[in-house]
Write a protein that holds these residues in place. Structure first.
Motif, PDB file in Angstrom:
ATOM      1  N   SER A 101       7.818 -12.026   5.443  1.00 49.17           N
ATOM      2  CA  SER A 101       8.219 -12.379   4.078  1.00 49.17           C
ATOM      3  C   SER A 101       6.994 -12.758   3.249  1.00 49.17           C
ATOM      4  O   SER A 101       5.940 -13.091   3.789  1.00 49.17           O
ATOM      5  CB  SER A 101       9.201 -13.551   4.104  1.00 49.17           C
ATOM      6  N   GLU A 104       7.342  -6.611   9.935  1.00 46.79           N
ATOM      7  CA  GLU A 104       8.054  -7.136   8.767  1.00 46.79           C
ATOM      8  C   GLU A 104       7.709  -8.608   8.602  1.00 46.79           C
ATOM      9  O   GLU A 104       7.773  -9.374   9.556  1.00 46.79           O
ATOM     10  CB  GLU A 104       9.578  -7.053   8.994  1.00 46.79           C
ATOM     11  N   ASN A 124      10.784  -8.289  -6.873  1.00 43.47           N
ATOM     12  CA  ASN A 124      11.358  -7.923  -5.595  1.00 43.47           C
ATOM     13  C   ASN A 124      10.882  -6.545  -5.095  1.00 43.47           C
ATOM     14  O   ASN A 124      11.649  -5.790  -4.505  1.00 43.47           O
ATOM     15  CB  ASN A 124      12.874  -7.908  -5.742  1.00 43.47           C
ATOM     16  N   THR A 166       8.269  -8.402   2.287  1.00 41.00           N
ATOM     17  CA  THR A 166       9.400  -8.394   1.362  1.00 41.00           C
ATOM     18  C   THR A 166       9.805  -9.830   1.036  1.00 41.00           C
ATOM     19  O   THR A 166       9.387 -10.774   1.703  1.00 41.00           O
ATOM     20  CB  THR A 166      10.620  -7.695   1.983  1.00 41.00           C
ATOM     21  N   ALA A 167      10.615  -9.979   0.006  1.00 45.21           N
ATOM     22  CA  ALA A 167      11.043 -11.309  -0.412  1.00 45.21           C
ATOM     23  C   ALA A 167      11.761 -12.014   0.741  1.00 45.21           C
ATOM     24  O   ALA A 167      11.567 -13.201   0.984  1.00 45.21           O
ATOM     25  CB  ALA A 167      11.956 -11.199  -1.625  1.00 45.21           C
ATOM     26  N   ARG A 168      12.579 -11.291   1.456  1.00 43.93           N
ATOM     27  CA  ARG A 168      13.337 -11.885   2.533  1.00 43.93           C
ATOM     28  C   ARG A 168      13.089 -11.075   3.797  1.00 43.93           C
ATOM     29  O   ARG A 168      13.445  -9.891   3.846  1.00 43.93           O
ATOM     30  CB  ARG A 168      14.818 -11.746   2.200  1.00 43.93           C
ATOM     31  N   ALA A 169      12.507 -11.689   4.803  1.00 42.57           N
ATOM     32  CA  ALA A 169      12.253 -10.953   6.048  1.00 42.57           C
ATOM     33  C   ALA A 169      13.544 -10.912   6.859  1.00 42.57           C
ATOM     34  O   ALA A 169      14.337 -11.850   6.807  1.00 42.57           O
ATOM     35  CB  ALA A 169      11.151 -11.637   6.840  1.00 42.57           C
ATOM     36  N   GLU A 229       9.420 -18.286   9.303  1.00 44.81           N
ATOM     37  CA  GLU A 229      10.602 -18.839   8.632  1.00 44.81           C
ATOM     38  C   GLU A 229      11.472 -19.623   9.617  1.00 44.81           C
ATOM     39  O   GLU A 229      12.208 -20.511   9.232  1.00 44.81           O
ATOM     40  CB  GLU A 229      11.456 -17.711   8.017  1.00 44.81           C
TER      41      GLU A 229
END
Ligand code: ASP
Ligand code: MG
Length: 457
Positions: A251, A249, A278, A297-300, A394
């Protein structure tokens, strides 16, 4: 619905296309739209053909086209069997005849323009999509060929045309959506499109990923699958460090930093239409379809490791400018950047002190000329055979003391330049190319000795 994009190596020959048939068959319940690249190397060969024709060397251009014709006929006859191929053959033949006619025309004029380049390049995806659609039908998958030139409408900036999204979305809804609703698998070529008046265009090399994102965005796909020949993104290059792990996974922001620093799996700028809506993007391996690959994905989700990946960009030249007199004077940096701009040379990293500026550029032939121009502004030194190491994650922004951990773990490696990007999710630095394997192994040992099982495999 989902979009499944297959890159050049995933459609390189009959065996590869055979695998594509099986992969798509397993996804039929997700209602796929299939986007394909040209067969591997074909776009490069079309570029070479166009250039030969542009030099009026029609013999070379046509010889290359003959070899390409053979390769496509072979793949198609192997996939379709003699009976079906006999009927399908004429369709490929008329495309290759049109290509040859175009090459003769270019050779007669003795000039290849961006517009005629696009016309030549368009054949790669036109041919591969035709063959894949025919192979689907032959394998019992209900499919329909969609001409990308009728859907992906662009401006007239040939070779790097910009999509006209409103027009495209309307056409996707009118032409592609109904097929999906009828349980038919639409197949179309990536990379190519056409202007409003129907002249073929291309959207930049490697543009099939972009096509997939445009289609996915326009049809509000549940996800976009990018099928390639690796098991997704890795914690580092496994050739440098055999302990490299797969990232499950990540971002979009992290993937963007990695792509910029040479992780060639996917160029996230091309994923913009997916990011805006998204839509998750999965990178998968057509040679190993059971592998889950990497999900972007937009937010990991939260990750227990401080970083996600270590990227390396080699063949870097570092340029040092020392100017006790001029430096930091008003307008100095502007004049420096104007020099790079004039030579169309993008600058990667910059760091400044009171009396010096250091920058990095990709090593290239123009460097002596650039140095010569810079000499008028400051004392110039440059050194090649450097590499940028970029640590991305991140968590970088929230982990206190991370720089200490990074540089502590490679204490005996000479660091030439450091930058922590404004995005706050990367730490980058420059070292000698020769130090790359050792530095990467030490860093990998430091940050990935134990991995968060939710994020890495
Ligand atoms: N066939 C095109 C290229 O090689 C587009 C792509 O493969 O994405 O650039
Ligand atoms: Mg490609």
């Amino acid at each position: 619905m989902i979009v499944m994009k297959f890159g050049g190596t995933s459609v390189e020959d009959a065996a590869a296309m055979e695998r594509v048939c099986e992969i798509v068959r397993c996804r039929l319940s997700s209602k796929p739209v299939v986007v394909v690249s040209a067969m591997a190397k074909v776009t490069d060969q079309l570029v070479a053909m166009g250039q030969a024709a542009g030099r009026s060397d029609s013999d070379s251009a046509l010889a290359m086209s003959r070899a390409m014709r053979e390769r496509h006929y072979n793949a198609a006859s192997e996939l379709l069997g003699t009976g079906l191929f006999t009927r399908f053959h004429a369709e490929l033949e008329s495309d290759f005849n049109a290509l040859d006619e175009l090459l003769r025309g270019i050779a007669a004029v003795g000039e290849i323009t961006p517009r005629s380049t696009d016309a030549v390049l368009s054949f790669g995806e036109r041919l591969s999509s035709k063959i894949v659609a025919a192979a689907f039908s032959a394998h019992g998958i209900n499919s329909a060929l969609v001409d990308a030139r009728a859907c992906i409408i662009t401006d007239t900036t040939h070779t790097r045309a910009l999509p006209l999204f409103d027009e495209i979305n309307a056409r996707l809804l009118a032409q592609v959506q109904p097929l999906i609703q009828q349980g038919i698998v639409p197949v179309m070529g990536g990379f190519i499109g056409a202007t409003l008046t129907g002249t073929p265009t291309t959207i930049g090399r490697g543009g099939s990923d972009f096509s997939a994102a445009i289609v996915g965005g326009g049809l509000n796909a549940e996800r976009i699958e990018i099928w390639t020949d690796v098991d997704g993104m890795m914690t580092t290059d496994p050739r440098l460090c055999p302990q490299a792990r797969r990232i499950k996974e990540i971002s979009f922001d992290e993937a963007a930093e990695l792509a910029y620093f040479g992780a060639k799996v996917l160029h996230p700028a091309t994923m913009l239409p997916a990011i805006q809506k998204n839509i998750p993007v999965h990178v998968l391996n057509s040679r190993n379809p059971k592998n889950e690959g990497t999900r972007i994905t937009a937010r990991a989700p939260h990750c227990r490791n401080a970083i996600k990946s270590i990227a390396v960009k080699k063949r870097i030249t570092i340029v040092d400018l020392v100017a006790t007199r001029m430096l930091m004077a008003h307008g100095f940096l502007r004049s420096v950047f104007e020099v790079f701009d004039r030579h169309r040379c993008p600058v990667d990293m910059v760091s400044t002190s009171e009396v010096s500026v250091s920058l990095t550029i990709d090593s290239n032939e123009a460097i002596p000329a650039i140095a010569n121009d810079l000499q008028k502004l400051a004392d110039v030194k440059y050194a090649g055979r450097k590499a940028i190491i970029c640590l991305v994650g991140e968590n970088v922004r929230e982990t206190p003391g991370i720089a200490g951990q990074v540089f502590g773990s490679i204490a005996d490696v000479n660091i030439r330049m450091i930058s922590q990007g404004a995005s706050e999710i990367n730490i980058s630095f420059v070292i000698d190319e020769d130090d790359v394997p050792r530095a990467v192994q030490l860093l990998h040992q430091k940050f990935f000795a134990e991995v968060d099982p939710a994020i890495f495999e």
